[in-house]
Scaffold this active site. Sequence first.
Site, PDB file in Angstrom:
ATOM      1  N   CYS A   1       6.093  -4.551   1.302  1.00 26.81           N
ATOM      2  CA  CYS A   1       6.142  -5.908   0.364  1.00 26.81           C
ATOM      3  C   CYS A   1       7.353  -6.778   0.920  1.00 26.81           C
ATOM      4  O   CYS A   1       7.217  -8.031   0.598  1.00 26.81           O
ATOM      5  CB  CYS A   1       6.162  -5.451  -1.230  1.00 26.81           C
ATOM      6  SG  CYS A   1       5.022  -4.560  -1.674  1.00 26.81           S
TER       7      CYS A   1
ATOM      8  N   HIS B   1       8.286 -11.930  -4.142  1.00 25.99           N
ATOM      9  CA  HIS B   1       6.965 -11.058  -4.136  1.00 25.99           C
ATOM     10  C   HIS B   1       6.255 -10.853  -5.206  1.00 25.99           C
ATOM     11  O   HIS B   1       6.717 -10.696  -6.317  1.00 25.99           O
ATOM     12  CB  HIS B   1       7.503  -9.722  -3.490  1.00 25.99           C
ATOM     13  CG  HIS B   1       6.479  -8.726  -3.315  1.00 25.99           C
ATOM     14  ND1 HIS B   1       5.024  -9.243  -2.851  1.00 25.99           N
ATOM     15  CD2 HIS B   1       6.015  -7.589  -3.844  1.00 25.99           C
ATOM     16  CE1 HIS B   1       4.465  -7.996  -2.910  1.00 25.99           C
ATOM     17  NE2 HIS B   1       4.765  -7.049  -3.576  1.00 25.99           N
TER      18      HIS B   1
ATOM     19  N   ASN C   1      -1.451  -8.562  -5.926  1.00 27.66           N
ATOM     20  CA  ASN C   1      -0.474  -8.233  -4.998  1.00 27.66           C
ATOM     21  C   ASN C   1      -0.895  -8.211  -3.616  1.00 27.66           C
ATOM     22  O   ASN C   1      -1.567  -7.131  -3.354  1.00 27.66           O
ATOM     23  CB  ASN C   1       0.134  -6.725  -5.473  1.00 27.66           C
ATOM     24  CG  ASN C   1       1.384  -6.291  -4.651  1.00 27.66           C
ATOM     25  OD1 ASN C   1       1.634  -6.830  -3.575  1.00 27.66           O
ATOM     26  ND2 ASN C   1       2.048  -5.444  -5.178  1.00 27.66           N
TER      27      ASN C   1
HETATM   28  O1  UT7 Z   1       4.130  -4.352  -4.372  1.00 27.77           O
HETATM   29  C1  UT7 Z   1       5.409  -3.622  -4.718  1.00 27.77           C
HETATM   30  C2  UT7 Z   1       5.048  -2.355  -5.081  1.00 27.77           C
HETATM   31  N1  UT7 Z   1       4.430  -2.145  -6.412  1.00 27.77           N
HETATM   32  C3  UT7 Z   1       5.177  -2.433  -7.617  1.00 27.77           C
HETATM   33  O2  UT7 Z   1       6.123  -3.040  -7.642  1.00 27.77           O
HETATM   34  C4  UT7 Z   1       4.368  -2.357  -8.746  1.00 27.77           C
HETATM   35  C5  UT7 Z   1       5.239  -2.064  -9.791  1.00 27.77           C
HETATM   36  N2  UT7 Z   1       4.662  -1.358 -11.155  1.00 27.77           N
HETATM   37  C6  UT7 Z   1       3.896  -1.827 -11.942  1.00 27.77           C
HETATM   38  O3  UT7 Z   1       3.377  -3.132 -11.662  1.00 27.77           O
HETATM   39  C7  UT7 Z   1       3.438  -1.326 -13.245  1.00 27.77           C
HETATM   40  O4  UT7 Z   1       3.998  -0.061 -13.372  1.00 27.77           O
HETATM   41  C8  UT7 Z   1       1.850  -0.887 -13.304  1.00 27.77           C
HETATM   42  C9  UT7 Z   1       0.869  -2.298 -13.300  1.00 27.77           C
HETATM   43  C10 UT7 Z   1       1.439  -0.113 -12.087  1.00 27.77           C
HETATM   44  C11 UT7 Z   1       1.426  -0.070 -14.471  1.00 27.77           C
HETATM   45  O5  UT7 Z   1       1.933  -0.887 -15.777  1.00 27.77           O
HETATM   46  P1  UT7 Z   1       3.037  -0.161 -16.725  1.00 27.77           P
HETATM   47  O6  UT7 Z   1       3.416  -1.127 -17.762  1.00 27.77           O
HETATM   48  O7  UT7 Z   1       4.132   0.570 -16.063  1.00 27.77           O
HETATM   49  O8  UT7 Z   1       2.155   0.777 -17.399  1.00 27.77           O
HETATM   50  P2  UT7 Z   1       2.430   2.622 -17.479  1.00 27.77           P
HETATM   51  O9  UT7 Z   1       2.251   3.218 -16.365  1.00 27.77           O
HETATM   52  O10 UT7 Z   1       3.910   2.786 -18.198  1.00 27.77           O
HETATM   53  O11 UT7 Z   1       1.613   2.941 -18.537  1.00 27.77           O
HETATM   54  C12 UT7 Z   1       1.719   2.174 -20.128  1.00 27.77           C
HETATM   55  C13 UT7 Z   1       0.302   2.613 -21.002  1.00 27.77           C
HETATM   56  C14 UT7 Z   1      -0.010   4.188 -20.736  1.00 27.77           C
HETATM   57  O12 UT7 Z   1      -0.781   4.791 -21.971  1.00 27.77           O
HETATM   58  P3  UT7 Z   1       0.072   5.267 -23.193  1.00 27.77           P
HETATM   59  O13 UT7 Z   1       0.631   6.413 -22.704  1.00 27.77           O
HETATM   60  O14 UT7 Z   1       1.042   4.362 -23.484  1.00 27.77           O
HETATM   61  O15 UT7 Z   1      -1.120   5.448 -24.166  1.00 27.77           O
HETATM   62  C15 UT7 Z   1      -0.990   4.256 -19.479  1.00 27.77           C
HETATM   63  O16 UT7 Z   1      -1.980   5.600 -19.629  1.00 27.77           O
HETATM   64  O17 UT7 Z   1      -0.743   1.946 -20.387  1.00 27.77           O
HETATM   65  C16 UT7 Z   1      -1.685   3.079 -19.866  1.00 27.77           C
HETATM   66  N3  UT7 Z   1      -2.304   2.453 -18.450  1.00 27.77           N
HETATM   67  C17 UT7 Z   1      -3.460   1.849 -18.389  1.00 27.77           C
HETATM   68  N4  UT7 Z   1      -4.288   1.356 -19.301  1.00 27.77           N
HETATM   69  C18 UT7 Z   1      -5.268   0.714 -18.853  1.00 27.77           C
HETATM   70  C19 UT7 Z   1      -1.796   2.532 -17.067  1.00 27.77           C
HETATM   71  N5  UT7 Z   1      -2.257   1.968 -16.368  1.00 27.77           N
HETATM   72  C20 UT7 Z   1      -3.364   1.554 -16.878  1.00 27.77           C
HETATM   73  C21 UT7 Z   1      -4.755   0.676 -16.648  1.00 27.77           C
HETATM   74  N6  UT7 Z   1      -5.376   0.141 -17.520  1.00 27.77           N
HETATM   75  N7  UT7 Z   1      -4.720   0.194 -15.315  1.00 27.77           N
END
Ligand code: UT7
Length: 329
Positions: free
Chosen positions: A113, A256, A286
Site C-alpha cells: 500500500c 492511502h 482499497n
Molecule cells: O491497505 C492497507 C492494509 N489494510 C488495512 O489497513 C485494513 C485495516 N483494517 C480494516 O479495515 C478493518 O479492520 C476491517 C474492515 C478489516 C474490519 O473492521 P473492524 O472494524 O476492525 O471489525 P472487527 O474485525 O473488529 O469486527 C467487528 C465485528 C465482529 O463481530 P462481534 O464480535 O462484534 O460480534 C466481527 O465478527 O464485526 C464482525 N465482522 C463483520 N461483520 C460483517 C468483521 N468483519 C465483518 C464483515 N461483515 N465483513
Amino acid sequence: MKQARVIGIGSHLPKNILTNKDIEEKCDTTDEWIQKRTGIKSRHIIEPGQGSSDLALPAAQEALEMAGITPEEVDIIVFCTITPDQLAPGSASILQGKLGATNAAAFDVNAACSGFVNGLAVADSLICSGKYNNVLLIGAEVQSNRMLWHNRDTAILFADGAGAMVLTASDSDEDSSQVMTTHLGSDGSSYEILHLPRGGSREIFTMDNFDKDGYKIHMNGTELFKRAVVKFVSVCQEALDATGLTMDDVDLFVPHQANKRIIEAAGQRMGIDPEKVALTIEYTGNTTAASIPIALDHAYKDGRVKKGDIILVAAFGAGLTWASAIIRW
Ligand code: UT7
C-alpha cells in the site's frame, strides 16, 4: 541541482462494478456493515485475463498527454504493484512494450500500500541525481483475483485500478512546483499481519502443496487498523517537520484509501479539515499501490488541485511499510 516536478497525472478503473450487495452473495457480510465499518459502497474489478499493465496503460497515456510528452521521451518507468502481470518480468517492462516507450528503462517497486509513495521517492531521487529527465510513475493493482471471496475480512476491502504520474526535471528553485520531501519506513518483524504467503521462492507452486488459501491475501485487519492510524500521524508529521510547514498549510491530504475510518481517525488526530481530504474509497475500495494516484487524479479532475497547492500524501500497509511525501503542485 535538479528537482522533480509533477507535470501529468491520470487514472483508470476497470468498467466492471461490484457492489456491496454483490459481495453479500460471496461471504457472510452486509451492505450496511461494509458501509459503516469501511466507507465502501462499490468497487471496480477487471475482466478475466487482464493484468495490472492493462489497467496502467490508459492511466499512463492520460498522464503523458497531460504532461505533453511522448512515450519515447520517457526515461524510466517505475511501476509500483504487488500484483504484477506475472512473476517475471516486472510489469514496468510489459507496460514499456505496450506503451512504445522505446527509450525507457523499467522496473517494479513492491512496497504494497505504500508502494506509490516509495516509488515517488525513487522517482524524485532519480531526477535529483541529474541522470534522468522524465519518469513515468505507476501504481496499479489487480487484487480481485488475489482474495478469498469467502473471507469477509479481505473480500469487502480490496479492488482493482491504476494511477499514473509523470515527473520531470527542472532547475532548483525553492518556490516552484516540486516534490518537497519524502519519508519512508518499514517494520518487517510484523510482516505476517498482512501477506500473501505462497507463490514466491520459499514455497513455490507444486501440485503436492497446492492449497488455494496460501495463494491469497491473509490479513489481521484489526491489528493493521490500530497501527495504521498511529503511523499515518507520525509519518505525516515527519514530512511537515522536514519542510517547516504545518497542517494549516496543507491544501489537500491524499491518504492511502484503506478504510474510511482509518482516514477519519488519523485526520482527526492530525487536526486536518475533513474538507481537505481526498476520498475515493466509497467507489474504489482499497486498490493498494494504486489508491493514492487514483485519489489525486480524481481530486485534480474535480478542480481541487491548483498550481502552488501543498499536497500531503501518506500510506501504510503490508511489510509493514509506511510513507509520506509533500508535493507543491
Ligand atoms: O491497505 C492497507 C492494509 N489494510 C488495512 O489497513 C485494513 C485495516 N483494517 C480494516 O479495515 C478493518 O479492520 C476491517 C474492515 C478489516 C474490519 O473492521 P473492524 O472494524 O476492525 O471489525 P472487527 O474485525 O473488529 O469486527 C467487528 C465485528 C465482529 O463481530 P462481534 O464480535 O462484534 O460480534 C466481527 O465478527 O464485526 C464482525 N465482522 C463483520 N461483520 C460483517 C468483521 N468483519 C465483518 C464483515 N461483515 N465483513
